[in-house]
Design an enzyme around this catalytic site. Structure first.
Site, PDB file in Angstrom:
ATOM      1  N   ARG A 101       4.314 -78.835  58.833  1.00 51.37           N
ATOM      2  CA  ARG A 101       4.222 -77.965  57.653  1.00 51.37           C
ATOM      3  C   ARG A 101       5.550 -78.132  56.911  1.00 51.37           C
ATOM      4  NH1 ARG A 101       1.862 -71.906  56.832  1.00 51.37           N
ATOM      5  NH2 ARG A 101      -0.016 -73.141  57.065  1.00 51.37           N
ATOM      6  N   HIS A 128      -3.536 -79.077  51.758  1.00 51.83           N
ATOM      7  CA  HIS A 128      -3.802 -78.253  52.949  1.00 51.83           C
ATOM      8  C   HIS A 128      -5.175 -78.671  53.497  1.00 51.83           C
ATOM      9  CE1 HIS A 128      -3.293 -75.204  55.803  1.00 51.83           C
ATOM     10  NE2 HIS A 128      -3.314 -74.110  55.072  1.00 51.83           N
ATOM     11  N   GLN A 131      -7.263 -76.560  56.024  1.00 52.29           N
ATOM     12  CA  GLN A 131      -7.855 -75.391  55.379  1.00 52.29           C
ATOM     13  C   GLN A 131      -9.153 -75.775  54.664  1.00 52.29           C
ATOM     14  OE1 GLN A 131      -6.542 -72.071  55.365  1.00 52.29           O
ATOM     15  NE2 GLN A 131      -8.650 -71.768  54.719  1.00 52.29           N
ATOM     16  N   ASP A 223      -6.612 -67.987  45.849  1.00 55.03           N
ATOM     17  CA  ASP A 223      -5.451 -68.069  46.748  1.00 55.03           C
ATOM     18  C   ASP A 223      -4.319 -67.284  46.085  1.00 55.03           C
ATOM     19  OD1 ASP A 223      -3.599 -68.800  48.689  1.00 55.03           O
ATOM     20  OD2 ASP A 223      -3.288 -70.832  47.936  1.00 55.03           O
ATOM     21  N   CYS A 263      -8.057 -68.373  51.564  1.00 50.92           N
ATOM     22  CA  CYS A 263      -7.499 -69.026  52.758  1.00 50.92           C
ATOM     23  C   CYS A 263      -6.666 -68.069  53.601  1.00 50.92           C
ATOM     24  CB  CYS A 263      -6.654 -70.220  52.331  1.00 50.92           C
ATOM     25  SG  CYS A 263      -5.305 -69.753  51.227  1.00 50.92           S
ATOM     26  N   ARG A 291     -10.964 -72.169  61.355  1.00 47.50           N
ATOM     27  CA  ARG A 291      -9.788 -73.033  61.494  1.00 47.50           C
ATOM     28  C   ARG A 291      -9.724 -73.544  62.937  1.00 47.50           C
ATOM     29  NH1 ARG A 291      -5.461 -72.444  57.891  1.00 47.50           N
ATOM     30  NH2 ARG A 291      -4.684 -74.256  59.017  1.00 47.50           N
TER      31      ARG A 291
HETATM   32  N1   CP Z   1      -4.277 -70.206  55.681  1.00 47.16           N
HETATM   33  C1   CP Z   1      -3.160 -70.548  56.337  1.00 47.16           C
HETATM   34  O1   CP Z   1      -2.773 -71.717  56.437  1.00 47.16           O
HETATM   35  O2   CP Z   1      -2.497 -69.496  56.897  1.00 47.16           O
HETATM   36  P1   CP Z   1      -1.048 -69.540  57.545  1.00 47.16           P
HETATM   37  O3   CP Z   1      -0.067 -69.812  56.441  1.00 47.16           O
HETATM   38  O4   CP Z   1      -0.867 -68.167  58.144  1.00 47.16           O
HETATM   39  O5   CP Z   1      -1.011 -70.618  58.577  1.00 47.16           O
HETATM   40  N1  NVA Z   2      -0.853 -71.695  48.637  1.00 40.72           N
HETATM   41  C1  NVA Z   2      -0.358 -70.956  49.773  1.00 40.72           C
HETATM   42  C2  NVA Z   2      -1.267 -71.153  50.938  1.00 40.72           C
HETATM   43  C3  NVA Z   2      -0.866 -70.443  52.198  1.00 40.72           C
HETATM   44  C4  NVA Z   2      -1.802 -70.712  53.337  1.00 40.72           C
HETATM   45  C5  NVA Z   2       1.053 -71.412  50.079  1.00 40.72           C
HETATM   46  O1  NVA Z   2       1.330 -72.607  50.049  1.00 40.72           O
HETATM   47  O2  NVA Z   2       1.892 -70.552  50.363  1.00 40.72           O
END
Ligand code: CP
Ligand code: NVA
Length: 304
Positions: A101, A128, A131, A223, A263, A291
């Protein structure tokens, strides 16, 4: 899956997604499982916080008989401690797979380039994929199809929007996106998705009017307005995105019985009201649960 890594939906073809979903359905049905990943360790390299991605990958790995190891923002010093090249080569000596990440997608690509083990993108600024795969799996569970389904995405043209766009385009979905001007999805990703939609029989419409995008939709997706890493823009974004809130009025433009998706994490009262989040039409917790099942299918496909 042809590719060894999953950095974005571009690494997949429609047939790969169908195979992953078949495997995810099997995994979701089976409670007693064999231990196909016994002896394997998955590293979770996270520069940003996470609840769902971290927990679902850790639990998934343990259910498949393997182990996981979390390396968080503190240990990584937000990715500034050493080069992605050194990091990838060192970790390839200890681990059998990596979930990354990162703030920058380029960095995830760089890790991939030097990694000798499969790398899965657990969210970057641009994509992502885990997701989107779980989202499409959830849509298929609810509507028993993907081809021809009408989805509206309203809000920020961000990582979640990009992966949903790419996945929808591959699977023949009709996707309408409404964002404020200046917050449209990345033009290069849009071009790729338009081409893929043309091949699959799906469509992709982009605009600024949330009411138009939602009109006749079977699914309404949103989102957060401010993603991780954009915190300094929060005030401005809260003002600009206000007309894109998913509330009762906007949902009334969708097909009767349309589902609401997010999400998560959600900022209740911003991009979505409590009323919609907690309504019968909300399937956000199914998305979150899936997930686990979909990522187990990904782990089996890449690590076994
Ligand atoms: N939707 C998602 O990726 O959640 P987190 O940021 O909590 O992992
Ligand atoms: N768009 C959001 C998604 C979190 C799961 C972010 O990147 O923070």
């Amino acid at each position: 899956m042809n590719r060894r890594h999953l950095l974005s939906i571009q690494d997949l073809q429609a047939a790969d997604i169908e195979r992953l979903f078949q495997s995810a359905r099997r995994l979701k049905r089976t409670s007693v499982q064999k231990r196909p990943l016994s002896g394997k360790t998955l590293g979770l390299l996270f520069q940003k916080p996470s609840l769902r991605t971290r927990v679902s990958f850790e639990v998934g790995m343990s259910q498949l008989g393997g182990q996981s190891l979390y390396v968080g923002p503190v240990e990584l010093e937000q990715g500034r401690r050493e080069s992605p090249k050194d990091l990838a080569q060192v970790l390839s000596r200890y681990l059998q797979g990596l979930v990354v990440r990162t703030f920058s997608h380029k960095e995830a690509e760089e890790i991939c380039r030097w990694s000798k083990i499969p790398v899965i993108n657990g969210l970057s600024d641009l994509h992502h994929p885990c997701q989107a795969l779980s989202d499409l799996f959830t849509v298929q569970e609810k509507l028993h199809r993907l081809r021809g389904v009408r989805i509206a995405y309203v809000g920020d043209g961000n990582n979640v929007c990009h992966s949903l766009m790419e996945g929808s385009a591959l699977m023949g979905i009709h996707l309408a996106i409404a964002t404020p001007k200046g917050y449209r999805p990345d033009p290069k990703i849009v071009r790729g998705s338009l081409a893929a939609a043309k091949r699959s029989g799906g469509t992709l419409r982009l605009g600024n009017d949330p009411g138009k995008a939602v009109h006749g939709a079977w699914i309404v997706y949103t989102d957060v307005w401010t993603s991780m890493g954009q915190e300094s823009e929060r005030g401005l974004r809260k003002k600009l995105f206000r007309p894109y809130q998913v509330n009762r009025r906007l949902m009334s433009r969708a097909e009767p019985g349309a589902y609401f998706m997010h999400c998560l994490p959600a900022h209740r009262g911003e991009e979505v009201t409590d009323e919609i989040m907690d309504s019968q039409r909300s399937i956000v917790y199914d998305q979150a649960e899936n997930r686990l099942h979909v990522q187990k299918a990904i782990l089996l496909a890449l690590l076994k």
